[in-house]
Design a protein around this motif. Sequence first.
Motif, PDB file in Angstrom:
ATOM      1  N   ASN A 130     -55.405   9.400  -3.810  1.00 53.61           N
ATOM      2  CA  ASN A 130     -55.963  10.282  -2.797  1.00 53.61           C
ATOM      3  C   ASN A 130     -57.484  10.095  -2.695  1.00 53.61           C
ATOM      4  O   ASN A 130     -58.038  10.050  -1.598  1.00 53.61           O
ATOM      5  CB  ASN A 130     -55.622  11.742  -3.138  1.00 53.61           C
ATOM      6  CG  ASN A 130     -55.913  12.690  -2.006  1.00 53.61           C
ATOM      7  OD1 ASN A 130     -55.454  12.469  -0.884  1.00 53.61           O
ATOM      8  ND2 ASN A 130     -56.697  13.723  -2.260  1.00 53.61           N
ATOM      9  N   LYS A 151     -51.433  20.853  -6.779  1.00 52.36           N
ATOM     10  CA  LYS A 151     -51.231  20.225  -5.474  1.00 52.36           C
ATOM     11  C   LYS A 151     -52.029  20.961  -4.408  1.00 52.36           C
ATOM     12  O   LYS A 151     -52.640  20.345  -3.548  1.00 52.36           O
ATOM     13  CB  LYS A 151     -49.737  20.248  -5.129  1.00 52.36           C
ATOM     14  CG  LYS A 151     -49.422  19.636  -3.787  1.00 52.36           C
ATOM     15  CD  LYS A 151     -47.970  19.883  -3.419  1.00 52.36           C
ATOM     16  CE  LYS A 151     -47.796  19.876  -1.908  1.00 52.36           C
ATOM     17  NZ  LYS A 151     -46.411  20.232  -1.530  1.00 52.36           N
ATOM     18  N   THR A 168     -40.406   9.747  -6.415  1.00 53.81           N
ATOM     19  CA  THR A 168     -39.665  10.960  -6.729  1.00 53.81           C
ATOM     20  C   THR A 168     -38.293  10.849  -6.080  1.00 53.81           C
ATOM     21  O   THR A 168     -38.134  10.231  -5.039  1.00 53.81           O
ATOM     22  CB  THR A 168     -40.390  12.206  -6.182  1.00 53.81           C
ATOM     23  OG1 THR A 168     -40.485  12.067  -4.774  1.00 53.81           O
ATOM     24  CG2 THR A 168     -41.769  12.323  -6.780  1.00 53.81           C
ATOM     25  N   SER A 226     -45.701  17.051  -6.835  1.00 56.10           N
ATOM     26  CA  SER A 226     -46.768  17.472  -7.741  1.00 56.10           C
ATOM     27  C   SER A 226     -47.909  16.476  -7.693  1.00 56.10           C
ATOM     28  O   SER A 226     -47.726  15.313  -7.344  1.00 56.10           O
ATOM     29  CB  SER A 226     -46.242  17.584  -9.162  1.00 56.10           C
ATOM     30  OG  SER A 226     -45.933  16.303  -9.634  1.00 56.10           O
ATOM     31  N   ALA A 227     -49.085  16.981  -8.008  1.00 56.80           N
ATOM     32  CA  ALA A 227     -50.278  16.144  -7.984  1.00 56.80           C
ATOM     33  C   ALA A 227     -50.427  15.466  -9.332  1.00 56.80           C
ATOM     34  O   ALA A 227     -51.117  15.955 -10.213  1.00 56.80           O
ATOM     35  CB  ALA A 227     -51.495  16.991  -7.652  1.00 56.80           C
ATOM     36  N   THR A 228     -49.774  14.304  -9.486  1.00 57.98           N
ATOM     37  CA  THR A 228     -49.921  13.562 -10.738  1.00 57.98           C
ATOM     38  C   THR A 228     -51.285  12.882 -10.743  1.00 57.98           C
ATOM     39  O   THR A 228     -51.965  12.802  -9.720  1.00 57.98           O
ATOM     40  CB  THR A 228     -48.846  12.474 -10.859  1.00 57.98           C
ATOM     41  OG1 THR A 228     -49.036  11.537  -9.782  1.00 57.98           O
ATOM     42  CG2 THR A 228     -47.455  13.059 -10.767  1.00 57.98           C
ATOM     43  N   VAL A 265     -51.491  10.241  -8.110  1.00 62.97           N
ATOM     44  CA  VAL A 265     -51.628  10.788  -6.755  1.00 62.97           C
ATOM     45  C   VAL A 265     -53.083  11.185  -6.519  1.00 62.97           C
ATOM     46  O   VAL A 265     -53.669  10.886  -5.469  1.00 62.97           O
ATOM     47  CB  VAL A 265     -50.677  11.999  -6.549  1.00 62.97           C
ATOM     48  CG1 VAL A 265     -51.048  12.769  -5.291  1.00 62.97           C
ATOM     49  CG2 VAL A 265     -49.232  11.539  -6.484  1.00 62.97           C
ATOM     50  N   THR A 305     -44.839  15.861  -0.998  1.00 64.99           N
ATOM     51  CA  THR A 305     -45.292  15.614  -2.364  1.00 64.99           C
ATOM     52  C   THR A 305     -44.893  16.776  -3.252  1.00 64.99           C
ATOM     53  O   THR A 305     -45.089  17.931  -2.883  1.00 64.99           O
ATOM     54  CB  THR A 305     -46.826  15.445  -2.385  1.00 64.99           C
ATOM     55  OG1 THR A 305     -47.178  14.472  -1.417  1.00 64.99           O
ATOM     56  CG2 THR A 305     -47.309  15.016  -3.742  1.00 64.99           C
ATOM     57  N   GLU A 327     -46.533   6.446  -4.163  1.00 65.39           N
ATOM     58  CA  GLU A 327     -46.675   7.203  -5.398  1.00 65.39           C
ATOM     59  C   GLU A 327     -46.089   8.609  -5.283  1.00 65.39           C
ATOM     60  O   GLU A 327     -45.417   9.091  -6.180  1.00 65.39           O
ATOM     61  CB  GLU A 327     -48.160   7.302  -5.770  1.00 65.39           C
ATOM     62  CG  GLU A 327     -48.417   7.855  -7.145  1.00 65.39           C
ATOM     63  CD  GLU A 327     -47.757   7.040  -8.232  1.00 65.39           C
ATOM     64  OE1 GLU A 327     -47.748   5.795  -8.120  1.00 65.39           O
ATOM     65  OE2 GLU A 327     -47.211   7.637  -9.172  1.00 65.39           O
ATOM     66  N   SER A 328     -46.346   9.251  -4.141  1.00 59.76           N
ATOM     67  CA  SER A 328     -45.985  10.673  -4.071  1.00 59.76           C
ATOM     68  C   SER A 328     -44.590  10.919  -3.515  1.00 59.76           C
ATOM     69  O   SER A 328     -43.995  11.949  -3.791  1.00 59.76           O
ATOM     70  CB  SER A 328     -47.021  11.437  -3.241  1.00 59.76           C
ATOM     71  OG  SER A 328     -47.100  10.916  -1.954  1.00 59.76           O
ATOM     72  N   LEU A 365     -50.523   5.907  -1.472  1.00 61.72           N
ATOM     73  CA  LEU A 365     -50.326   7.344  -1.692  1.00 61.72           C
ATOM     74  C   LEU A 365     -48.875   7.732  -1.379  1.00 61.72           C
ATOM     75  O   LEU A 365     -48.257   8.529  -2.104  1.00 61.72           O
ATOM     76  CB  LEU A 365     -51.307   8.117  -0.804  1.00 61.72           C
ATOM     77  CG  LEU A 365     -51.606   9.579  -1.082  1.00 61.72           C
ATOM     78  CD1 LEU A 365     -52.103   9.764  -2.499  1.00 61.72           C
ATOM     79  CD2 LEU A 365     -52.668  10.087  -0.118  1.00 61.72           C
ATOM     80  N   PHE A 386     -48.208  15.438   2.225  1.00 58.66           N
ATOM     81  CA  PHE A 386     -48.324  16.443   1.169  1.00 58.66           C
ATOM     82  C   PHE A 386     -47.261  17.540   1.276  1.00 58.66           C
ATOM     83  O   PHE A 386     -47.054  18.270   0.310  1.00 58.66           O
ATOM     84  CB  PHE A 386     -49.742  17.023   1.121  1.00 58.66           C
ATOM     85  CG  PHE A 386     -50.631  16.228   0.214  1.00 58.66           C
ATOM     86  CD1 PHE A 386     -51.053  14.968   0.576  1.00 58.66           C
ATOM     87  CD2 PHE A 386     -51.005  16.713  -1.031  1.00 58.66           C
ATOM     88  CE1 PHE A 386     -51.853  14.206  -0.261  1.00 58.66           C
ATOM     89  CE2 PHE A 386     -51.807  15.969  -1.869  1.00 58.66           C
ATOM     90  CZ  PHE A 386     -52.230  14.726  -1.490  1.00 58.66           C
TER      91      PHE A 386
END
Lengths: 197, 197, 197, 197
Positions: free
Chosen positions: D83, D8, D135, D74-76, D79, D72, D130-131, D127, D69
């Motif tokens: 991005n 991330k 979750t 985690s940077a899947t 993501v 956020t 998703e982020s 974005l 961010f």
Amino acid sequence: MAQHRTGKERLTLFSDGVFAVIITILVLEMKPPDEATFGALLELWPTGLSYGVSYLFIAIVWINHHHLFNFTESATQRVVWYNFAHLFSVSLIPFTTEWLAESRLAAAPSSIYAVIFVFVNITYLALCWESVDRTSQTNISQRVRRLFRMRSFITIGLFTAAAVLALWWPVAGIALICLCLVLYVRPDVLQATSADG
Amino acid sequence: MAQHRTGKERLTLFSDGVFAVIITILVLEMKPPDEATFGALLELWPTGLSYGVSYLFIAIVWINHHHLFNFTESATQRVVWYNFAHLFSVSLIPFTTEWLAESRLAAAPSSIYAVIFVFVNITYLALCWESVDRTSQTNISQRVRRLFRMRSFITIGLFTAAAVLALWWPVAGIALICLCLVLYVRPDVLQATSADG
Amino acid sequence: MAQHRTGKERLTLFSDGVFAVIITILVLEMKPPDEATFGALLELWPTGLSYGVSYLFIAIVWINHHHLFNFTESATQRVVWYNFAHLFSVSLIPFTTEWLAESRLAAAPSSIYAVIFVFVNITYLALCWESVDRTSQTNISQRVRRLFRMRSFITIGLFTAAAVLALWWPVAGIALICLCLVLYVRPDVLQATSADG
Amino acid sequence: MAQHRTGKERLTLFSDGVFAVIITILVLEMKPPDEATFGALLELWPTGLSYGVSYLFIAIVWINHHHLFNFTESATQRVVWYNFAHLFSVSLIPFTTEWLAESRLAAAPSSIYAVIFVFVNITYLALCWESVDRTSQTNISQRVRRLFRMRSFITIGLFTAAAVLALWWPVAGIALICLCLVLYVRPDVLQATSADG
């Protein structure tokens, strides 16, 4: 202590940003040929050569800067200013590279190109003296420092010789620069004192 | 140990800076049409296509670079140099993209465009070998490595085929490149061994 | 708490990225002379002078920004916006520098050049007030704050005088700017309260 | 866990690098007038206006990206790709800004300018979904999410209206965009759930 580290880190990151922009824009300034043929591309060989040499040189400068900052303990006022002077001389490389390429390796641009290399080395040497020599680091022996200093003076001498040589034989001056870069490619001496790669 | 991490981190940050400049300047080099009409904008489709493909390619290259550096243990001298070679080949993309767009997908620029993609992949493969294969990481199985290597060779083969194909049918060469990028879009194989996204 | 630090750090890194691009592109915008002679290079002295002054100014601005953010506790909404205003005024420097160089130090560009310096200082002062004065930091004495504020007002006054002076005597205006920069070169007052360099 | 953070963080730093280059080069693309007079500078008002609006918009986009961010986890893979799509649409701003300025606020460039703003918002919304939405974060209430989503749809609706409006009255379209930016200036809703500035 914590603040010292932050200061050094921000200086490192800023310097890296400057290096990243310089090395990238250098290559981006190569303008594609007007015709869509392989011949037109080959015509650009002086551009290709001068950009290749400049890229290699900036890569070497970055590696040496990286090594030096591993040894630097704190970003004093002087270190900051010598670093700005170093970055300034590095930032002149794209300008001289473009001039060199456009003139297809003429005398004056070749000589000025070598002069900028001398400036980069002098400012680097000043940065070294300020950030390493003035601190009493026991993990750098006297012998290593002497070797390192000797190498710096030889490099500056060779680049100065290239600047003079280029006034009469530009191609020979550029060739001498290329030769210096091969010598400078590995920061061995400093590295020998550290496990860090 | 701590120094190793710093070295790797600074290399990562520097590489990210270079990637950020390249990917941005790539799009910035698109010059607006002279006339203020939608027709004039549509006329620029070869520019749009080639910049889109280059942006996608650099994004994929960044993702793969990111994955690789998650596995890299330390920034050795060789890793640094292979990384500079990798960044150099990536930095040639805007140059070839501009040539491709200006020539409206002519043969020679399309072929050179594919050749640069081959160079990017070869330098990436060298970086992989140096930073992952030479270290005895138990968390990457032999099977995964074999799969990964196979995919790399197939990609290089396809881009080489595109470079040859483009000499006679430029559009077909570009189409083959687009097809490769779809295959390359997900770094699945390496990812399968790690929970990291 | 942890989030505050992250926010401030990301703002610092973003600002450094902007500074790195501005200071680099500034020097990159210097176009090499058409002829490959030393005379043609010397002809460019107004370009060299204005770029040198701008580089020095941006270096000073970066150092002051760096010092300020050492004292800043958190990146509030206002700090973020004042910082964007500060970066915006800094980002106008290359534009005015180019105009100044192209006009070979004419009256209007010299005056606008000084006006941008005033803007940079005003936005910096706003940033100072917001990030330092409004927080109850005991490690900055009243005396230091008063000294610091006085110096800021004197600088703004001198740059404003330079902007007016340049309307009739552009070279005198530029000379006054150079003089100010020498005064501003060291962030002593703030530094006196901190061991951080 | 540690690896997730690194991923991330690297994505954040890379995005910041791209934002820093875009916002800087945007202002750098302003070319100084040919004549060294104040009148010639004033003639450039459409350039000044469009660059000012674009700078403000990118600042807002950066602030929103920053806020997002922070939430956020985690940077899947998704993501990362959303991005890249977001950054791609942001990177088209300088291109459309230049076209808008050169045409002195003509119909087609004004409309395309608004369309790019719509794209930036759509990719940002993707974005966000998703982020954050996917979750299960308990610290963002349903009400806040609903408010946030509503605001996003209103913004996209207003920018779309500006794109249509600009086809007949370009200046009115640009005015509507400026109005939207004022509404978007503070990421209040998301902020209300966090002490972070």
